[in-house]
Design a protein around this motif. Structure first.
Motif, mmCIF file in Angstrom:
data_model
loop_
_atom_site.group_PDB
_atom_site.id
_atom_site.type_symbol
_atom_site.label_atom_id
_atom_site.label_comp_id
_atom_site.label_asym_id
_atom_site.label_seq_id
_atom_site.Cartn_x
_atom_site.Cartn_y
_atom_site.Cartn_z
ATOM 1 N N ALA A 117 5.093 12.217 5.576
ATOM 2 C CA ALA A 117 4.904 11.869 4.165
ATOM 3 C C ALA A 117 5.529 10.511 3.842
ATOM 4 N N ARG A 118 6.646 10.205 4.472
ATOM 5 C CA ARG A 118 7.304 8.921 4.173
ATOM 6 C C ARG A 118 6.395 7.750 4.566
ATOM 7 N N GLY A 119 5.917 7.801 5.789
ATOM 8 C CA GLY A 119 5.121 6.688 6.298
ATOM 9 C C GLY A 119 3.788 6.566 5.584
ATOM 10 N N LEU A 120 3.108 7.696 5.437
ATOM 11 C CA LEU A 120 1.792 7.638 4.813
ATOM 12 C C LEU A 120 1.890 7.361 3.325
ATOM 13 N N GLY A 121 2.990 7.804 2.696
ATOM 14 C CA GLY A 121 3.193 7.467 1.290
ATOM 15 C C GLY A 121 3.207 5.954 1.100
ATOM 16 N N LEU A 122 3.937 5.285 1.963
ATOM 17 C CA LEU A 122 4.011 3.816 1.878
ATOM 18 C C LEU A 122 2.683 3.170 2.257
ATOM 19 N N ALA A 123 2.096 3.623 3.360
ATOM 20 C CA ALA A 123 0.874 2.977 3.848
ATOM 21 C C ALA A 123 -0.266 3.118 2.841
ATOM 22 N N VAL A 124 -0.384 4.301 2.230
ATOM 23 C CA VAL A 124 -1.469 4.503 1.257
ATOM 24 C C VAL A 124 -1.180 3.717 -0.021
ATOM 25 N N SER A 125 0.063 3.697 -0.457
ATOM 26 C CA SER A 125 0.416 2.924 -1.657
ATOM 27 C C SER A 125 0.052 1.451 -1.481
ATOM 28 N N ARG A 126 0.367 0.953 -0.311
ATOM 29 C CA ARG A 126 0.135 -0.463 -0.035
ATOM 30 C C ARG A 126 -1.366 -0.747 0.141
ATOM 31 N N ALA A 127 -2.077 0.177 0.788
ATOM 32 C CA ALA A 127 -3.522 0.004 0.941
ATOM 33 C C ALA A 127 -4.194 -0.004 -0.432
ATOM 34 N N LEU A 128 -3.703 0.851 -1.323
ATOM 35 C CA LEU A 128 -4.227 0.894 -2.694
ATOM 36 C C LEU A 128 -3.960 -0.440 -3.387
ATOM 37 N N GLU A 129 -2.731 -0.916 -3.252
ATOM 38 C CA GLU A 129 -2.348 -2.161 -3.917
ATOM 39 C C GLU A 129 -3.175 -3.344 -3.419
ATOM 40 N N LEU A 130 -3.501 -3.330 -2.126
ATOM 41 C CA LEU A 130 -4.204 -4.474 -1.532
ATOM 42 C C LEU A 130 -5.723 -4.293 -1.536
ATOM 43 N N GLY A 131 -6.202 -3.228 -2.183
ATOM 44 C CA GLY A 131 -7.642 -3.118 -2.435
ATOM 45 C C GLY A 131 -8.471 -2.411 -1.372
ATOM 46 N N ALA A 132 -7.854 -1.628 -0.488
ATOM 47 C CA ALA A 132 -8.642 -0.874 0.498
ATOM 48 C C ALA A 132 -9.537 0.130 -0.237
ATOM 49 N N LYS A 133 -10.750 0.340 0.294
ATOM 50 C CA LYS A 133 -11.700 1.239 -0.385
ATOM 51 C C LYS A 133 -11.850 2.573 0.334
ATOM 52 N N GLU A 134 -11.623 2.591 1.658
ATOM 53 C CA GLU A 134 -11.872 3.804 2.443
ATOM 54 C C GLU A 134 -10.882 3.813 3.601
ATOM 55 N N LEU A 135 -10.124 4.893 3.719
ATOM 56 C CA LEU A 135 -9.051 4.954 4.715
ATOM 57 C C LEU A 135 -9.451 5.856 5.876
ATOM 58 N N ALA A 136 -8.794 5.684 7.017
ATOM 59 C CA ALA A 136 -9.055 6.545 8.174
ATOM 60 C C ALA A 136 -7.852 6.554 9.084
ATOM 61 N N LEU A 137 -7.671 7.657 9.815
ATOM 62 C CA LEU A 137 -6.668 7.640 10.879
ATOM 63 C C LEU A 137 -6.903 8.760 11.883
ATOM 64 N N PRO A 138 -6.516 8.484 13.140
ATOM 65 C CA PRO A 138 -6.435 9.539 14.135
ATOM 66 C C PRO A 138 -5.069 10.176 13.987
#
Ligand SMILES: *Cc1c(COP(=O)(O)O)cnc(C)c1O
Length: 395
Positions: A117-138
């Protein structure tokens, strides 16, 4: 320090292999050299202002460290209660193991039941801030449910590709959180290939560990928390169940930042990596004295978070172990299971097998003379045992 909802954020990104500087305010994955990027901050400017005293009364989640996190707009901090997990004194386990003092940092109490949760909380927050439209991960499992949770909270679609033998509770969780869940007969490395195809063909943003710069920023907050929760000091030793190594690398980065901020001096805990006997690429590389790790063939362990045959941050893990005077050991699955029970009976914490692995590692590290009776030790229980119900040790 801050104006309204704006925070200072990072000054730039730095390639962990070449030192090259890159602009931080862009959606980005690896460096041009194909290596992980670290966010850097103006720590000189924060020194004397971002202090333990200033942080002490703040909110009880990882956003208490927002000046040393990359999100600039507070409206983009996607929060579900991540971080500031209990640091539990475990005197009965300390006595069993014969160490002076022992704490369990219970990361199983994070949203989605693991420290992912710590890592993905940050990564998703930042992706949102920088305008990512669709996320993915293995994912080997827990990263998938954490990504699903934060993507849902951010209102972004996410594709999660996991091995088909991922623990059933985790699969149900990912599906219930609204992610596009894809199952694959293979390992996390094979799932990574599916995600890469989606990145190339459909423009997905890849949240793979250390392949974007911010999951490690979320996990580094564990280093700041250790210091605060131990009353303004660090332990002698940290035992960490290592898959991709993001938490270990993150804490090592945090200690460096904390020294520059004036929180600590040059002292560091000994950092120990624990892996499963059925998947121990870092332990093998450590024993050989290598600075990179070869891919582990036929990885097998019921500790899903440790079923990671190769890590892009291998050289960073091995460097932290070396610089800290620590080391690496592998433990058998059945020992993880046994220690889950002993730890549970001693402390009231139902640990994930990865947490059991850290306890199982202590006697081995003491035999090797790497941890002494005089040491104060922090073990990381990285997830809740409830996520592994129905899984059994492979050996
Ligand atoms: C992912 C995971 C790990 C390994 O974490 P890294 O920081 O990637 O090394 C350990 N335990 C659990 C429960 C996990 O989900």
């Amino acid at each position: 320090m801050t104006e309204g909802n704006r925070l200072p954020g990072a000054t730039h990104l730095e390639c962990t292999a070449t030192g090259e500087h890159l602009e931080s305010e862009q959606l980005i994955g690896l460096s041009p050299a194909g290596k992980p990027l670290f966010a850097r901050y103006d720590l000189e400017a924060l020194r004397g202002r971002f202090t333990p005293q200033a942080v002490a009364p703040r909110r009880a989640d990882l956003w208490r460290y927002e000046e040393v996190l990359p999100v600039r707009d507070r409206a983009c901090q996607v929060a579900l209660g991540e971080g500031w997990t209990p640091m539990l004194d475990a005197p009965r386990t300390a006595a069993r193991l014969g160490v002076r003092r022992l704490w369990v940092k219970d990361e199983g109490q994070n949203p989605t039941g693991s420290f992912k949760a710590r890592g993905l909380g940050l990564a998703v927050s930042r992706a949102l801030e920088l305008g990512a439209k669709e996320l993915a991960l293995p994912s080997a499992g827990n990263a998938g449910s954490a990504a699903a949770a934060y993507a849902a909270a951010a209102g972004l679609p996410v594709h999660v590709v996991v091995p088909s033998d991922t623990p059933a509770p985790i699969l149900e969780e990912i599906a219930a959180l609204g992610a596009d869940l894809q199952l694959l007969d293979g390992l996390i490395t094979d799932c990574g290939k599916v995600v890469r195809r989606g990145v190339e063909e459909n423009g997905w943003f890849d949240l793979s560990t250390l392949k974007e710069p911010y999951r490690v920023e979320g996990k580094k907050t564990m280093g700041y928390e250790l210091f605060e929760q131990l009353g303004g000091r660090l332990p002698d030793a940290i035992v960490y169940p290592t898959g991709g190594g993001t938490g270990l690398i993150g804490m090592w980065k945090a200690f460096d930042e904390m020294e520059r901020l004036g929180w600590i001096g040059a002292e560091r805990p000994k950092m120990f990596t624990v892996q499963a006997q059925g998947c121990a690429p870092m332990v093998r590389a450590w024993e050989r004295g290598d600075d990179h790790a070869d891919m582990w063939e036929n990885a097998a362990t019921y500790a899903a978070g440790l079923r990671v045959p190769g890590a892009v941050g291998d050289f960073l893990i091995l460097r932290a172990l070396r610089e800290s005077g620590g080391g690496a050991v592998a433990v058998a699955d059945h020992l993880m299971g046994e220690w889950v029970h002993k730890l549970g009976a001693d402390t009231g914490v139902f640990a994930a097998p990865e947490g059991g692995a850290t306890v199982a590692a202590v006697p081995l590290l003491m035999e090797k003379g790497l941890i002494s009776h005089e040491d104060e030790v922090v073990l990381f229980n990285t997830g809740s045992g409830l996520k592994y119900v129905g899984m059994t040790p492979v050996d």
